[in-house]
Motif scaffolding. Structure first.
Motif, PDB file in Angstrom:
ATOM      1  N   MET A  88       0.690  -1.371  -0.379  1.00 63.26           N
ATOM      2  CA  MET A  88       0.229   0.015   0.044  1.00 63.26           C
ATOM      3  C   MET A  88       0.742   1.636  -0.117  1.00 63.26           C
ATOM      4  O   MET A  88       1.793   1.593   0.473  1.00 63.26           O
ATOM      5  CB  MET A  88      -0.978  -0.095   1.167  1.00 63.26           C
ATOM      6  CG  MET A  88      -1.981  -0.834   0.889  1.00 63.26           C
ATOM      7  SD  MET A  88      -3.250  -0.823   2.731  1.00 63.26           S
ATOM      8  CE  MET A  88      -1.973  -1.981   3.923  1.00 63.26           C
ATOM      9  N   PRO A  89       0.222   1.973  -0.991  1.00 59.78           N
ATOM     10  CA  PRO A  89       1.229   3.406  -0.766  1.00 59.78           C
ATOM     11  C   PRO A  89       1.168   4.142   0.724  1.00 59.78           C
ATOM     12  O   PRO A  89       0.051   5.389  -0.231  1.00 59.78           O
ATOM     13  CB  PRO A  89       0.796   3.826  -2.206  1.00 59.78           C
ATOM     14  CG  PRO A  89      -1.122   3.510  -2.541  1.00 59.78           C
ATOM     15  CD  PRO A  89      -0.571   2.264  -1.771  1.00 59.78           C
ATOM     16  N   LEU A  90       0.867   4.281   1.698  1.00 56.13           N
ATOM     17  CA  LEU A  90       0.866   4.493   2.591  1.00 56.13           C
ATOM     18  C   LEU A  90       0.966   4.886   4.020  1.00 56.13           C
ATOM     19  O   LEU A  90       2.326   3.533   4.151  1.00 56.13           O
ATOM     20  CB  LEU A  90      -0.549   3.618   2.936  1.00 56.13           C
ATOM     21  CG  LEU A  90      -2.160   4.123   2.344  1.00 56.13           C
ATOM     22  CD1 LEU A  90      -3.377   2.356   3.431  1.00 56.13           C
ATOM     23  CD2 LEU A  90      -2.941   5.240   2.643  1.00 56.13           C
ATOM     24  N   PRO A  91       1.401   5.619   4.570  1.00 57.93           N
ATOM     25  CA  PRO A  91       2.366   5.656   6.004  1.00 57.93           C
ATOM     26  C   PRO A  91       2.965   5.047   6.733  1.00 57.93           C
ATOM     27  O   PRO A  91       0.878   4.361   6.942  1.00 57.93           O
ATOM     28  CB  PRO A  91       2.586   6.988   6.523  1.00 57.93           C
ATOM     29  CG  PRO A  91       1.142   7.710   5.996  1.00 57.93           C
ATOM     30  CD  PRO A  91       0.592   7.178   4.887  1.00 57.93           C
ATOM     31  N   ALA A  92       3.210   4.223   7.212  1.00 56.99           N
ATOM     32  CA  ALA A  92       3.305   3.611   8.292  1.00 56.99           C
ATOM     33  C   ALA A  92       2.669   4.375   9.835  1.00 56.99           C
ATOM     34  O   ALA A  92       2.502   5.468   9.449  1.00 56.99           O
ATOM     35  CB  ALA A  92       4.819   3.013   9.031  1.00 56.99           C
ATOM     36  N   THR A  93       1.766   3.326  10.170  1.00 55.01           N
ATOM     37  CA  THR A  93       1.179   4.026  11.635  1.00 55.01           C
ATOM     38  C   THR A  93      -0.417   4.808  11.477  1.00 55.01           C
ATOM     39  O   THR A  93      -0.337   5.290  12.771  1.00 55.01           O
ATOM     40  CB  THR A  93       1.668   4.502  13.039  1.00 55.01           C
ATOM     41  OG1 THR A  93       3.106   5.448  12.374  1.00 55.01           O
ATOM     42  CG2 THR A  93       2.898   3.678  13.350  1.00 55.01           C
ATOM     43  N   GLY A  94      -0.518   5.040  10.264  1.00 55.20           N
ATOM     44  CA  GLY A  94      -1.778   6.429  10.242  1.00 55.20           C
ATOM     45  C   GLY A  94      -3.142   5.769  10.489  1.00 55.20           C
ATOM     46  O   GLY A  94      -3.748   6.341  10.240  1.00 55.20           O
ATOM     47  N   PHE A  95      -3.413   4.627  10.583  1.00 57.21           N
ATOM     48  CA  PHE A  95      -4.581   4.547  11.014  1.00 57.21           C
ATOM     49  C   PHE A  95      -5.008   3.752  12.363  1.00 57.21           C
ATOM     50  O   PHE A  95      -3.879   2.823  12.842  1.00 57.21           O
ATOM     51  CB  PHE A  95      -4.973   3.456   9.911  1.00 57.21           C
ATOM     52  CG  PHE A  95      -4.972   4.047   8.828  1.00 57.21           C
ATOM     53  CD1 PHE A  95      -6.571   4.542   7.716  1.00 57.21           C
ATOM     54  CD2 PHE A  95      -3.924   3.908   8.490  1.00 57.21           C
ATOM     55  CE1 PHE A  95      -5.853   5.050   6.647  1.00 57.21           C
ATOM     56  CE2 PHE A  95      -3.952   4.863   6.371  1.00 57.21           C
ATOM     57  CZ  PHE A  95      -4.708   4.775   5.799  1.00 57.21           C
ATOM     58  N   ASP A  96      -6.449   4.186  12.846  1.00 53.72           N
ATOM     59  CA  ASP A  96      -6.703   3.639  13.704  1.00 53.72           C
ATOM     60  C   ASP A  96      -7.120   1.669  13.439  1.00 53.72           C
ATOM     61  O   ASP A  96      -7.368   1.281  14.856  1.00 53.72           O
ATOM     62  CB  ASP A  96      -8.256   4.014  14.757  1.00 53.72           C
ATOM     63  CG  ASP A  96      -7.646   5.819  14.896  1.00 53.72           C
ATOM     64  OD1 ASP A  96      -5.758   6.028  15.706  1.00 53.72           O
ATOM     65  OD2 ASP A  96      -7.978   6.144  13.944  1.00 53.72           O
ATOM     66  N   SER A  97      -7.489   1.895  12.817  1.00 57.18           N
ATOM     67  CA  SER A  97      -7.749   0.429  12.699  1.00 57.18           C
ATOM     68  C   SER A  97      -7.891  -0.193  11.174  1.00 57.18           C
ATOM     69  O   SER A  97      -7.541   0.920  10.080  1.00 57.18           O
ATOM     70  CB  SER A  97      -9.827  -0.216  12.865  1.00 57.18           C
ATOM     71  OG  SER A  97     -10.116   0.896  12.349  1.00 57.18           O
ATOM     72  N   VAL A  98      -7.546  -0.770  10.299  1.00 50.25           N
ATOM     73  CA  VAL A  98      -7.671  -1.698   9.246  1.00 50.25           C
ATOM     74  C   VAL A  98      -8.276  -3.113   9.217  1.00 50.25           C
ATOM     75  O   VAL A  98      -8.638  -4.519  10.287  1.00 50.25           O
ATOM     76  CB  VAL A  98      -6.330  -1.752   8.852  1.00 50.25           C
ATOM     77  CG1 VAL A  98      -6.281  -3.077   7.731  1.00 50.25           C
ATOM     78  CG2 VAL A  98      -5.217  -1.214   8.854  1.00 50.25           C
ATOM     79  N   VAL A  99      -9.117  -2.903   7.927  1.00 52.13           N
ATOM     80  CA  VAL A  99     -10.679  -4.143   8.176  1.00 52.13           C
ATOM     81  C   VAL A  99     -10.412  -4.997   6.540  1.00 52.13           C
ATOM     82  O   VAL A  99     -10.243  -3.805   5.671  1.00 52.13           O
ATOM     83  CB  VAL A  99     -11.623  -3.920   8.439  1.00 52.13           C
ATOM     84  CG1 VAL A  99     -12.075  -2.983  10.072  1.00 52.13           C
ATOM     85  CG2 VAL A  99     -12.294  -1.955   7.397  1.00 52.13           C
ATOM     86  N   CYS A 100     -10.803  -5.755   6.345  1.00 52.09           N
ATOM     87  CA  CYS A 100     -11.319  -6.176   5.375  1.00 52.09           C
ATOM     88  C   CYS A 100     -12.686  -7.417   5.197  1.00 52.09           C
ATOM     89  O   CYS A 100     -12.588  -8.126   6.585  1.00 52.09           O
ATOM     90  CB  CYS A 100      -9.714  -7.250   4.586  1.00 52.09           C
ATOM     91  SG  CYS A 100      -9.707  -7.472   5.194  1.00 52.09           S
ATOM     92  N   PHE A 101     -12.979  -7.063   4.276  1.00 52.56           N
ATOM     93  CA  PHE A 101     -13.960  -8.617   4.375  1.00 52.56           C
ATOM     94  C   PHE A 101     -14.456  -9.216   3.016  1.00 52.56           C
ATOM     95  O   PHE A 101     -14.438  -8.501   2.096  1.00 52.56           O
ATOM     96  CB  PHE A 101     -15.940  -7.731   4.974  1.00 52.56           C
ATOM     97  CG  PHE A 101     -15.327  -6.694   5.865  1.00 52.56           C
ATOM     98  CD1 PHE A 101     -15.379  -7.653   7.010  1.00 52.56           C
ATOM     99  CD2 PHE A 101     -15.291  -5.230   5.465  1.00 52.56           C
ATOM    100  CE1 PHE A 101     -15.187  -6.512   8.692  1.00 52.56           C
ATOM    101  CE2 PHE A 101     -14.821  -4.381   6.247  1.00 52.56           C
ATOM    102  CZ  PHE A 101     -15.359  -4.907   8.250  1.00 52.56           C
ATOM    103  N   THR A 102     -14.831 -10.372   3.348  1.00 51.89           N
ATOM    104  CA  THR A 102     -15.304 -11.429   2.094  1.00 51.89           C
ATOM    105  C   THR A 102     -13.878 -11.550   1.076  1.00 51.89           C
ATOM    106  O   THR A 102     -14.646 -11.150  -0.324  1.00 51.89           O
ATOM    107  CB  THR A 102     -16.527 -11.377   2.248  1.00 51.89           C
ATOM    108  OG1 THR A 102     -16.413 -10.343   0.945  1.00 51.89           O
ATOM    109  CG2 THR A 102     -17.458 -11.588   2.840  1.00 51.89           C
TER     110      THR A 102
END
Length: 186
Positions: A88-102
């Motif tokens: 992912m083209p995203l910075p480290a430690t930038g999110f409180d949660s990560v989700v993925c479904f089905t």
């Protein structure tokens, strides 16, 4: 996805199932926090429900056509990025949660799924949660995936895989033909 699977995933029936059954079960007891990342939203059924309950959602969708479609169909608090959940083209430690479904069963190999788990861990703030769900193989599920990528998760080995990616507090639960998981960024 094959034509039948594609049709099902963008149907009103699926959107209703996601809103009233899948997400309430998959996220029961999970505090998402204000900065949420969703990996692999597909047609956006989960994204639309999640957008109602959080301030800032970023979604990463690998399929360019679906990413474009999402941009035209999601609320203003959703940022759509085209990209691979395993890089992912995203910075480290930038999110409180990560989700993925089905969607994990559509990742082409267990090694690629493990890279996705490691990426989810990388972008999570310390103490952040990684949560989601996926389907388990049944005869109907296998039929629906004829000609599709289908690499189902094994609930027995998923905890060790998440631990190798750097997660703690791992829980995996099976109900009927689905599994849900949650883990914490240590």
């Amino acid at each position: 996805m094959n034509l039948l699977h594609n049709r099902l995933c963008k149907s009103a029936r699926w959107f209703e199932t996601v809103e009233h059954h899948l997400l309430p079960w998959a996220l029961d007891g999970v505090a998402l926090g204000p900065r949420l990342l969703e990996i692999g939203p597909g047609f956006g059924a989960t994204t639309r429900v999640l957008a109602r309950g959080t301030h800032d959602i970023t979604v990463v969708e690998v399929n360019p056509g679906l990413a474009d479609r999402l941009r035209g169909n999601v609320p203003g608090n959703v940022t759509v990025l085209e990209g691979d959940g395993a890089a992912m083209p995203l910075p480290a430690t930038g999110f409180d949660s990560v989700v993925c479904f089905t969607m994990l069963h559509h990742v082409p190999s267990a090694a690629q799924q493990d890279r996705l788990f490691a990426e989810a861990r990388r972008v999570l703030a310390p103490g952040g949660v990684f949560a989601g769900s996926d389907s388990l193989p049944t005869p109907r599920f296998r039929l629906l995936h004829i000609g599709d990528v289908m690499v189902p998760l094994d609930p027995a080995t998923l905890p060790q895989r998440l631990e190798r990616a750097g997660f703690t507090g791992i829980a995996v639960e099976v109900r009927s033909n689905r599994l849900r998981f949650r883990a914490t960024a240590g």
